[in-house]
Motif scaffolding. Structure first.
Motif, short mmCIF file in Angstrom:
data_model
loop_
_atom_site.label_atom_id
_atom_site.label_comp_id
_atom_site.label_asym_id
_atom_site.label_seq_id
_atom_site.Cartn_x
_atom_site.Cartn_y
_atom_site.Cartn_z
N GLN A 84 -0.05 -31.75 -44.12
CA GLN A 84 -1.50 -31.80 -44.01
C GLN A 84 -2.01 -33.23 -44.22
O GLN A 84 -1.42 -34.01 -44.94
CB GLN A 84 -2.16 -30.83 -44.98
N LYS A 85 -3.09 -33.56 -43.54
CA LYS A 85 -3.69 -34.89 -43.60
C LYS A 85 -4.92 -34.84 -44.49
O LYS A 85 -5.81 -34.04 -44.29
CB LYS A 85 -4.08 -35.34 -42.19
N ILE A 86 -4.97 -35.73 -45.46
CA ILE A 86 -6.14 -35.83 -46.33
C ILE A 86 -7.11 -36.81 -45.68
O ILE A 86 -6.76 -37.97 -45.47
CB ILE A 86 -5.74 -36.29 -47.74
N VAL A 87 -8.30 -36.34 -45.34
CA VAL A 87 -9.29 -37.19 -44.68
C VAL A 87 -10.01 -38.01 -45.73
O VAL A 87 -10.59 -37.47 -46.67
CB VAL A 87 -10.30 -36.33 -43.88
N GLU A 88 -9.92 -39.32 -45.57
CA GLU A 88 -10.60 -40.22 -46.49
C GLU A 88 -11.88 -40.72 -45.83
O GLU A 88 -12.00 -40.71 -44.61
CB GLU A 88 -9.70 -41.42 -46.81
N ILE A 89 -12.80 -41.17 -46.66
CA ILE A 89 -14.03 -41.77 -46.14
C ILE A 89 -13.93 -43.27 -46.40
O ILE A 89 -13.92 -43.71 -47.54
CB ILE A 89 -15.29 -41.18 -46.80
N LYS A 90 -13.82 -44.03 -45.31
CA LYS A 90 -13.77 -45.49 -45.40
C LYS A 90 -15.19 -46.00 -45.23
O LYS A 90 -15.98 -45.43 -44.48
CB LYS A 90 -12.89 -46.07 -44.29
N GLU A 91 -15.52 -47.09 -45.92
CA GLU A 91 -16.87 -47.62 -45.84
C GLU A 91 -16.85 -49.00 -45.19
O GLU A 91 -16.02 -49.84 -45.53
CB GLU A 91 -17.50 -47.72 -47.24
N VAL A 92 -17.76 -49.20 -44.25
CA VAL A 92 -17.94 -50.49 -43.60
C VAL A 92 -19.36 -50.94 -43.91
O VAL A 92 -20.32 -50.23 -43.61
CB VAL A 92 -17.73 -50.37 -42.07
N MET A 108 -16.11 -53.67 -36.05
CA MET A 108 -15.89 -52.59 -35.08
C MET A 108 -14.41 -52.31 -34.90
O MET A 108 -13.99 -51.15 -34.80
CB MET A 108 -16.53 -52.94 -33.72
N LYS A 109 -13.58 -53.37 -34.87
CA LYS A 109 -12.13 -53.18 -34.74
C LYS A 109 -11.58 -52.40 -35.92
O LYS A 109 -10.75 -51.50 -35.76
CB LYS A 109 -11.41 -54.53 -34.63
N SER A 110 -12.05 -52.73 -37.13
CA SER A 110 -11.57 -52.01 -38.31
C SER A 110 -12.04 -50.56 -38.28
O SER A 110 -11.30 -49.65 -38.64
CB SER A 110 -12.00 -52.70 -39.60
N MET A 111 -13.27 -50.33 -37.79
CA MET A 111 -13.78 -48.95 -37.66
C MET A 111 -12.92 -48.14 -36.71
O MET A 111 -12.56 -47.00 -37.00
CB MET A 111 -15.21 -48.97 -37.14
#
Length: 151
Positions: free
Chosen positions: A63-71, A86-89
């Motif tokens: 299973q994949k744990i969905v993380e929230i990344k912040e930009v 945008m590339k990092s997003m």
């Protein structure tokens, strides 16, 4: 009752089922207690528990744990800085993570919230192929926040 080789033995009395399990040197395990009549199987309970545990750990591993990344952005961001963000997003979306785009206003920038809103709309338009908007841009104090999730 189901036998040790997986053959269906039909409806059997509990005493007969226990005797058959003891004769085979195995356990009588209730597989489906809610069905009518309840389904039991002759098998090695220790092995059954081990296989169930192994199957559960395999499911956890996959299973994949969905993380929230912040930009974090600013309203007057330069074009090169914007392309790097945008590339990092896009990389975050490829990894299957959600992205929280935060646009911070400082001082007099609060008077030009429309510029910040336009910037977030531009981010939304550029990521429309790989991401969907989970929460539209909204103002929270001195910052505007938008949440994007991968498609």
């Amino acid at each position: 009752m189901i036998g040790e080789e997986g053959d269906n033995l039909g409806v059997v009395a509990i005493a007969d089922a226990l005797a058959a399990a003891a004769e085979a040197g195995l356990d009588l395990v209730e597989i489906s207690p809610n069905s009518t009549p309840p389904v039991c199987k002759i098998l090695d309970f220790g092995k059954y528990k081990f296989e169930a545990q192994k199957k559960a750990s395999e499911a956890r591993k996959n299973q994949k744990i969905v993380e929230i990344k912040e930009v974090k952005l600013r309203p007057n961001i330069d074009t090169n800085d914007y392309t790097v963000k945008m590339k990092s997003m896009l990389r975050f979306f490829e990894d299957g993570d959600k992205v929280k785009v935060t646009l911070r206003f400082r001082g007099r920038e609060m008077a030009h919230q429309d510029l910040g809103f336009k910037l977030l709309q531009q981010v939304k338009e550029e990521t429309v192929g790989v991401a969907k908007v989970e929460s539209e841009p909204r103002l929270e104090g001195r910052q505007m926040v938008m949440l994007l999730a991968p498609r």
